[in-house]
Scaffold this motif. Sequence first.
Motif, PDB file in Angstrom:
ATOM      1  N   LYS A 118       0.831  -1.212   0.000  1.00  0.00           N
ATOM      2  CA  LYS A 118       0.000   0.000   0.000  1.00  0.00           C
ATOM      3  C   LYS A 118       0.864   1.259   0.000  1.00  0.00           C
ATOM      4  O   LYS A 118       0.588   2.213  -0.738  1.00  0.00           O
ATOM      5  CB  LYS A 118      -0.943   0.008   1.200  1.00  0.00           C
ATOM      6  N   ILE A 119       1.908   1.266   0.825  1.00  0.00           N
ATOM      7  CA  ILE A 119       2.802   2.430   0.871  1.00  0.00           C
ATOM      8  C   ILE A 119       3.415   2.665  -0.505  1.00  0.00           C
ATOM      9  O   ILE A 119       3.452   3.804  -0.998  1.00  0.00           O
ATOM     10  CB  ILE A 119       3.912   2.221   1.914  1.00  0.00           C
ATOM     11  N   ALA A 120       3.889   1.608  -1.142  1.00  0.00           N
ATOM     12  CA  ALA A 120       4.535   1.738  -2.447  1.00  0.00           C
ATOM     13  C   ALA A 120       3.549   2.193  -3.518  1.00  0.00           C
ATOM     14  O   ALA A 120       3.924   2.890  -4.463  1.00  0.00           O
ATOM     15  CB  ALA A 120       5.176   0.413  -2.844  1.00  0.00           C
ATOM     16  N   ALA A 121       2.288   1.803  -3.382  1.00  0.00           N
ATOM     17  CA  ALA A 121       1.278   2.200  -4.365  1.00  0.00           C
ATOM     18  C   ALA A 121       0.866   3.660  -4.191  1.00  0.00           C
ATOM     19  O   ALA A 121       0.551   4.343  -5.166  1.00  0.00           O
ATOM     20  CB  ALA A 121       0.055   1.288  -4.252  1.00  0.00           C
ATOM     21  N   ASP A 122       0.887   4.144  -2.950  1.00  0.00           N
ATOM     22  CA  ASP A 122       0.374   5.485  -2.656  1.00  0.00           C
ATOM     23  C   ASP A 122       1.431   6.577  -2.702  1.00  0.00           C
ATOM     24  O   ASP A 122       1.103   7.751  -2.926  1.00  0.00           O
ATOM     25  CB  ASP A 122      -0.282   5.502  -1.275  1.00  0.00           C
ATOM     26  N   PHE A 123       2.710   6.210  -2.488  1.00  0.00           N
ATOM     27  CA  PHE A 123       3.736   7.235  -2.323  1.00  0.00           C
ATOM     28  C   PHE A 123       4.951   6.971  -3.212  1.00  0.00           C
ATOM     29  O   PHE A 123       5.316   5.828  -3.466  1.00  0.00           O
ATOM     30  CB  PHE A 123       4.179   7.308  -0.863  1.00  0.00           C
ATOM     31  N   ASP A 124       5.583   8.079  -3.629  1.00  0.00           N
ATOM     32  CA  ASP A 124       6.794   7.971  -4.453  1.00  0.00           C
ATOM     33  C   ASP A 124       8.034   7.747  -3.603  1.00  0.00           C
ATOM     34  O   ASP A 124       9.048   7.229  -4.106  1.00  0.00           O
ATOM     35  CB  ASP A 124       6.986   9.233  -5.291  1.00  0.00           C
ATOM     36  N   GLY A 125       7.987   8.144  -2.352  1.00  0.00           N
ATOM     37  CA  GLY A 125       9.151   7.995  -1.495  1.00  0.00           C
ATOM     38  C   GLY A 125       8.807   8.313  -0.051  1.00  0.00           C
ATOM     39  O   GLY A 125       7.749   8.854   0.256  1.00  0.00           O
ATOM     40  N   ILE A 126       9.754   7.974   0.857  1.00  0.00           N
ATOM     41  CA  ILE A 126       9.533   8.081   2.294  1.00  0.00           C
ATOM     42  C   ILE A 126      10.702   8.798   2.951  1.00  0.00           C
ATOM     43  O   ILE A 126      11.863   8.468   2.702  1.00  0.00           O
ATOM     44  CB  ILE A 126       9.398   6.684   2.942  1.00  0.00           C
ATOM     45  N   ALA A 146      13.159  -3.733  -1.493  1.00  0.00           N
ATOM     46  CA  ALA A 146      12.196  -3.473  -2.557  1.00  0.00           C
ATOM     47  C   ALA A 146      12.561  -2.218  -3.356  1.00  0.00           C
ATOM     48  O   ALA A 146      11.850  -1.851  -4.294  1.00  0.00           O
ATOM     49  CB  ALA A 146      10.800  -3.307  -1.969  1.00  0.00           C
ATOM     50  N   HIS A 147      13.676  -1.585  -3.005  1.00  0.00           N
ATOM     51  CA  HIS A 147      14.142  -0.363  -3.672  1.00  0.00           C
ATOM     52  C   HIS A 147      13.101   0.752  -3.629  1.00  0.00           C
ATOM     53  O   HIS A 147      12.962   1.528  -4.570  1.00  0.00           O
ATOM     54  CB  HIS A 147      14.564  -0.650  -5.117  1.00  0.00           C
ATOM     55  N   MET A 148      12.370   0.830  -2.515  1.00  0.00           N
ATOM     56  CA  MET A 148      11.472   1.948  -2.301  1.00  0.00           C
ATOM     57  C   MET A 148      12.309   3.152  -1.895  1.00  0.00           C
ATOM     58  O   MET A 148      13.098   3.071  -0.957  1.00  0.00           O
ATOM     59  CB  MET A 148      10.471   1.611  -1.187  1.00  0.00           C
ATOM     60  N   PRO A 149      12.194   4.285  -2.592  1.00  0.00           N
ATOM     61  CA  PRO A 149      12.992   5.467  -2.232  1.00  0.00           C
ATOM     62  C   PRO A 149      12.783   5.845  -0.766  1.00  0.00           C
ATOM     63  O   PRO A 149      11.658   6.069  -0.321  1.00  0.00           O
ATOM     64  CB  PRO A 149      12.464   6.545  -3.183  1.00  0.00           C
ATOM     65  N   LEU A 150      13.880   5.904  -0.020  1.00  0.00           N
ATOM     66  CA  LEU A 150      13.799   6.063   1.434  1.00  0.00           C
ATOM     67  C   LEU A 150      15.002   6.864   1.919  1.00  0.00           C
ATOM     68  O   LEU A 150      16.145   6.609   1.516  1.00  0.00           O
ATOM     69  CB  LEU A 150      13.798   4.676   2.093  1.00  0.00           C
ATOM     70  N   VAL A 151      14.735   7.836   2.790  1.00  0.00           N
ATOM     71  CA  VAL A 151      15.789   8.636   3.417  1.00  0.00           C
ATOM     72  C   VAL A 151      15.503   8.713   4.911  1.00  0.00           C
ATOM     73  O   VAL A 151      14.360   8.936   5.322  1.00  0.00           O
ATOM     74  CB  VAL A 151      15.864  10.056   2.820  1.00  0.00           C
ATOM     75  N   SER A 163      20.174   6.147   2.550  1.00  0.00           N
ATOM     76  CA  SER A 163      20.630   7.535   2.636  1.00  0.00           C
ATOM     77  C   SER A 163      20.064   8.180   3.900  1.00  0.00           C
ATOM     78  O   SER A 163      18.974   7.820   4.367  1.00  0.00           O
ATOM     79  CB  SER A 163      20.173   8.315   1.403  1.00  0.00           C
ATOM     80  N   ALA A 164      20.803   9.135   4.463  1.00  0.00           N
ATOM     81  CA  ALA A 164      20.378   9.738   5.724  1.00  0.00           C
ATOM     82  C   ALA A 164      20.883  11.163   5.849  1.00  0.00           C
ATOM     83  O   ALA A 164      21.915  11.527   5.277  1.00  0.00           O
ATOM     84  CB  ALA A 164      20.880   8.910   6.911  1.00  0.00           C
ATOM     85  N   VAL A 165      20.132  11.959   6.606  1.00  0.00           N
ATOM     86  CA  VAL A 165      20.552  13.310   6.967  1.00  0.00           C
ATOM     87  C   VAL A 165      20.453  13.421   8.486  1.00  0.00           C
ATOM     88  O   VAL A 165      19.398  13.157   9.065  1.00  0.00           O
ATOM     89  CB  VAL A 165      19.673  14.391   6.308  1.00  0.00           C
ATOM     90  N   VAL A 166      21.556  13.782   9.126  1.00  0.00           N
ATOM     91  CA  VAL A 166      21.581  13.890  10.584  1.00  0.00           C
ATOM     92  C   VAL A 166      22.247  15.197  10.989  1.00  0.00           C
ATOM     93  O   VAL A 166      23.054  15.758  10.249  1.00  0.00           O
ATOM     94  CB  VAL A 166      22.349  12.715  11.227  1.00  0.00           C
ATOM     95  N   ALA A 167      21.893  15.678  12.175  1.00  0.00           N
ATOM     96  CA  ALA A 167      22.628  16.783  12.765  1.00  0.00           C
ATOM     97  C   ALA A 167      23.979  16.264  13.254  1.00  0.00           C
ATOM     98  O   ALA A 167      24.147  15.063  13.510  1.00  0.00           O
ATOM     99  CB  ALA A 167      21.838  17.387  13.917  1.00  0.00           C
TER     100      ALA A 167
END
Length: 347
Positions: A118-126, A146-151, A163-167
């Motif tokens: 459902k997440i993959a069907a509804d959204f382009d990325g997380i 599943a190669h779902m775009p994720l950060v 991939s990640a962004v942190v302080a």
Amino acid sequence: MFQDLQTKIWSGFYPANQQLPSENELAKQYHVSRITSKRALQELANIGLVQRRQGSGTFVRRGLRLRTLTKQILLVIPFTPESGLGDYITGIRAVLANQQQTLTVIDNHQFAQTSLTKIAADFDGIIYYPQNLATELSTLQQYTLAHMPLVLLDQTATGLPISAVVADNTQGGYLATQTLINNNHQRIIFLAQSDFAQSLNSSVAQRYFGYLQALAEQDLTFAVDPQQAHQLTTNQFADLLPFLEMAHVTGIVTENDLLALATMAFLQKNGVQIPQQFSIIGFDNITRSASSSPQLSTITQDFHTIGRQAAGLLQERIENPFDPDLKQITVPVKLTPRASINLLKNN
């Protein structure tokens, strides 16, 4: 040539596991040298769209799946946007507006109860802010495979393929401790509500490491260990006052502003004056830190920049979720000095 081949792969002209023309065939087709066609195929391999198989040729990656974009982005965060704990959303939306994308915000529990399908069907990325990365990793690994775009926001781990962004949490812990040292404090403790000894890749652990670094640079040998840092906050700070008196503590660094404010309230309730008897520094610069009495000194995260960087990385993953270049961005922090720090005399 590279761009054209890339477009043909994403359009389905060359489907998953399809063999591409050879270097010589491509050179003739595009009227270029064999060196140029070889470079184009290698560039496609470098961004993960094709696999070059020894003795067989170049093939579109077998796991390639073409998805229809929904222009919907999901932010998963363990606190409400109205909580004042960090405004990542403004920075995220600034990037999404340029892409005509819409943001949906849910909490970690709701995310865990929703299927990947459902997440993959509804959204382009997380964009995902872990509540506890160690326990949530089993769910996140499904999206990664599943190669779902994720950060990730706020937390990551060495070698984690997301991939990640942190302080810069280590810098923050160092800066808070060094500020107390510069104000003549030598008996400084670190307090944490989370048991970070079990998760040394966590943001709290990184802040603790910065605390240790500052002490070590100044040859200060008194410090609390991770178990003490956590134990002193348990049972409504039951052991804190006796420890402060026994160890002659004058400075306190906390894992975040919420804990700093709770610590101040506890000490003041017990007749302790802040900052006359203890100087305290928090982390995050939440809204309440500027209205507390005394106003809380804190380490400020640039939440807007973190949000923008995360949304920017997500756009790259949406454009090509198979790119092996998984970026880790660290955003600097700064000290916001206020009235909860006192210059210690006769130390």
